[in-house]
Design a protein around this motif. Structure first.
Motif, PDB file in Angstrom:
ATOM      1  N   LYS A   1       0.860  -1.187   0.000  1.00  9.98           N
ATOM      2  CA  LYS A   1       0.000   0.000   0.000  1.00  9.98           C
ATOM      3  C   LYS A   1       0.897   1.238   0.000  1.00  9.98           C
ATOM      4  O   LYS A   1       1.934   1.245   0.672  1.00  9.98           O
ATOM      5  N   PRO A   2       0.529   2.288  -0.709  1.00 10.70           N
ATOM      6  CA  PRO A   2       1.348   3.505  -0.727  1.00 10.70           C
ATOM      7  C   PRO A   2       1.541   4.127   0.660  1.00 10.70           C
ATOM      8  O   PRO A   2       2.557   4.772   0.914  1.00 10.70           O
ATOM      9  N   SER A   3       0.610   3.909   1.568  1.00  8.43           N
ATOM     10  CA  SER A   3       0.734   4.483   2.909  1.00  8.43           C
ATOM     11  C   SER A   3       1.872   3.851   3.706  1.00  8.43           C
ATOM     12  O   SER A   3       2.307   4.410   4.710  1.00  8.43           O
ATOM     13  N   MET A   4       2.374   2.716   3.248  1.00  9.67           N
ATOM     14  CA  MET A   4       3.473   2.039   3.942  1.00  9.67           C
ATOM     15  C   MET A   4       4.830   2.349   3.310  1.00  9.67           C
ATOM     16  O   MET A   4       5.840   1.775   3.706  1.00  9.67           O
ATOM     17  N   ALA A   5       4.877   3.272   2.372  1.00 13.08           N
ATOM     18  CA  ALA A   5       6.110   3.560   1.643  1.00 13.08           C
ATOM     19  C   ALA A   5       7.210   4.103   2.544  1.00 13.08           C
ATOM     20  O   ALA A   5       8.387   3.843   2.321  1.00 13.08           O
ATOM     21  N   THR A   6       6.856   4.852   3.582  1.00 20.03           N
ATOM     22  CA  THR A   6       7.872   5.449   4.448  1.00 20.03           C
ATOM     23  C   THR A   6       8.107   4.644   5.732  1.00 20.03           C
ATOM     24  O   THR A   6       8.783   5.125   6.639  1.00 20.03           O
ATOM     25  N   LEU A   7       7.578   3.438   5.802  1.00 18.06           N
ATOM     26  CA  LEU A   7       7.789   2.601   6.986  1.00 18.06           C
ATOM     27  C   LEU A   7       9.265   2.314   7.263  1.00 18.06           C
ATOM     28  O   LEU A   7       9.687   2.382   8.418  1.00 18.06           O
ATOM     29  N   PRO A   8      10.103   2.040   6.252  1.00 14.14           N
ATOM     30  CA  PRO A   8      11.528   1.838   6.553  1.00 14.14           C
ATOM     31  C   PRO A   8      12.188   3.065   7.178  1.00 14.14           C
ATOM     32  O   PRO A   8      12.988   2.944   8.098  1.00 14.14           O
ATOM     33  N   ILE A   9      11.843   4.244   6.695  1.00 13.36           N
ATOM     34  CA  ILE A   9      12.412   5.472   7.259  1.00 13.36           C
ATOM     35  C   ILE A   9      11.919   5.671   8.685  1.00 13.36           C
ATOM     36  O   ILE A   9      12.690   6.061   9.575  1.00 13.36           O
ATOM     37  N   THR A  10      10.669   5.377   8.919  1.00  8.14           N
ATOM     38  CA  THR A  10      10.108   5.527  10.259  1.00  8.14           C
ATOM     39  C   THR A  10      10.806   4.598  11.242  1.00  8.14           C
ATOM     40  O   THR A  10      11.150   5.013  12.361  1.00  8.14           O
ATOM     41  N   THR A  11      11.052   3.365  10.849  1.00  9.87           N
ATOM     42  CA  THR A  11      11.737   2.439  11.747  1.00  9.87           C
ATOM     43  C   THR A  11      13.190   2.858  11.981  1.00  9.87           C
ATOM     44  O   THR A  11      13.722   2.684  13.072  1.00  9.87           O
ATOM     45  N   PHE A  12      13.827   3.437  10.975  1.00  6.94           N
ATOM     46  CA  PHE A  12      15.189   3.943  11.122  1.00  6.94           C
ATOM     47  C   PHE A  12      15.245   5.056  12.164  1.00  6.94           C
ATOM     48  O   PHE A  12      16.075   5.042  13.078  1.00  6.94           O
ATOM     49  N   VAL A  13      14.338   6.014  12.050  1.00  6.37           N
ATOM     50  CA  VAL A  13      14.313   7.142  12.989  1.00  6.37           C
ATOM     51  C   VAL A  13      13.911   6.677  14.388  1.00  6.37           C
ATOM     52  O   VAL A  13      14.524   7.071  15.388  1.00  6.37           O
ATOM     53  N   ALA A  14      12.897   5.828  14.477  1.00  5.78           N
ATOM     54  CA  ALA A  14      12.454   5.336  15.786  1.00  5.78           C
ATOM     55  C   ALA A  14      13.543   4.493  16.452  1.00  5.78           C
ATOM     56  O   ALA A  14      13.788   4.618  17.660  1.00  5.78           O
ATOM     57  N   GLY A  15      14.222   3.653  15.680  1.00  7.10           N
ATOM     58  CA  GLY A  15      15.309   2.851  16.238  1.00  7.10           C
ATOM     59  C   GLY A  15      16.457   3.713  16.739  1.00  7.10           C
ATOM     60  O   GLY A  15      17.030   3.451  17.800  1.00  7.10           O
ATOM     61  N   SER A  16      16.781   4.750  16.001  1.00 12.26           N
ATOM     62  CA  SER A  16      17.831   5.673  16.443  1.00 12.26           C
ATOM     63  C   SER A  16      17.439   6.377  17.735  1.00 12.26           C
ATOM     64  O   SER A  16      18.257   6.525  18.649  1.00 12.26           O
ATOM     65  N   ALA A  17      16.201   6.809  17.812  1.00 16.44           N
ATOM     66  CA  ALA A  17      15.737   7.507  19.015  1.00 16.44           C
ATOM     67  C   ALA A  17      15.711   6.578  20.221  1.00 16.44           C
ATOM     68  O   ALA A  17      16.119   6.960  21.323  1.00 16.44           O
ATOM     69  N   LEU A  18      15.263   5.352  20.020  1.00 13.69           N
ATOM     70  CA  LEU A  18      15.175   4.406  21.140  1.00 13.69           C
ATOM     71  C   LEU A  18      16.545   3.889  21.588  1.00 13.69           C
ATOM     72  O   LEU A  18      16.718   3.524  22.751  1.00 13.69           O
ATOM     73  N   ALA A  19      17.515   3.866  20.685  1.00 13.41           N
ATOM     74  CA  ALA A  19      18.830   3.326  21.022  1.00 13.41           C
ATOM     75  C   ALA A  19      19.769   4.356  21.636  1.00 13.41           C
ATOM     76  O   ALA A  19      20.793   3.982  22.212  1.00 13.41           O
ATOM     77  N   THR A  20      19.450   5.625  21.566  1.00 11.69           N
ATOM     78  CA  THR A  20      20.377   6.666  22.001  1.00 11.69           C
ATOM     79  C   THR A  20      20.763   6.530  23.468  1.00 11.69           C
ATOM     80  O   THR A  20      21.955   6.525  23.808  1.00 11.69           O
TER      81      THR A  20
END
Length: 94
Positions: free
Chosen positions: A42-61
């Motif tokens: 679905k087009p709404s899931m196109a930015t899911l990889p970027i979202t997980t990248f940013v969320a993972g960075s924030a959670l790992a800091t």
């Protein structure tokens, strides 16, 4: 090398590294969303990889900074590099 010269050299190296990282991050964000648009069901899931990248960075800091405080920077950076290689290998296999 004097202390002032060493400080200026370190500042220049850090600024250059930050600029290179920023260029890399911008390129990844631009291309990942385009690739996601082609691959996502679905087009709404196109930015899911970027979202997980940013969320993972924030959670790992915080955990990573605590680990660096406890064990030092080099071992934690080495662990991060190993984890990156494993992740790249899994991505290549997939």
């Amino acid at each position: 090398m004097t202390s002032l010269a060493a400080s200026r050299r370190n500042i220049l190296l850090l600024a250059t590294a930050q600029a290179m990282y920023s260029m890399c991050a911008i390129t990844v964000f631009a291309t990942a969303s385009l690739a996601g648009l082609l691959l996502a069901p679905k087009p709404s899931m196109a930015t899911l990889p970027i979202t997980t990248f940013v969320a993972g960075s924030a959670l790992a800091t915080v955990p990573v900074s605590l680990a660096m405080q406890r064990w030092g920077r080099q071992p934690v950076f080495m662990l991060g590099a190993i984890m990156s290689f494993v992740g790249a290998g899994i991505s290549t296999y997939a």
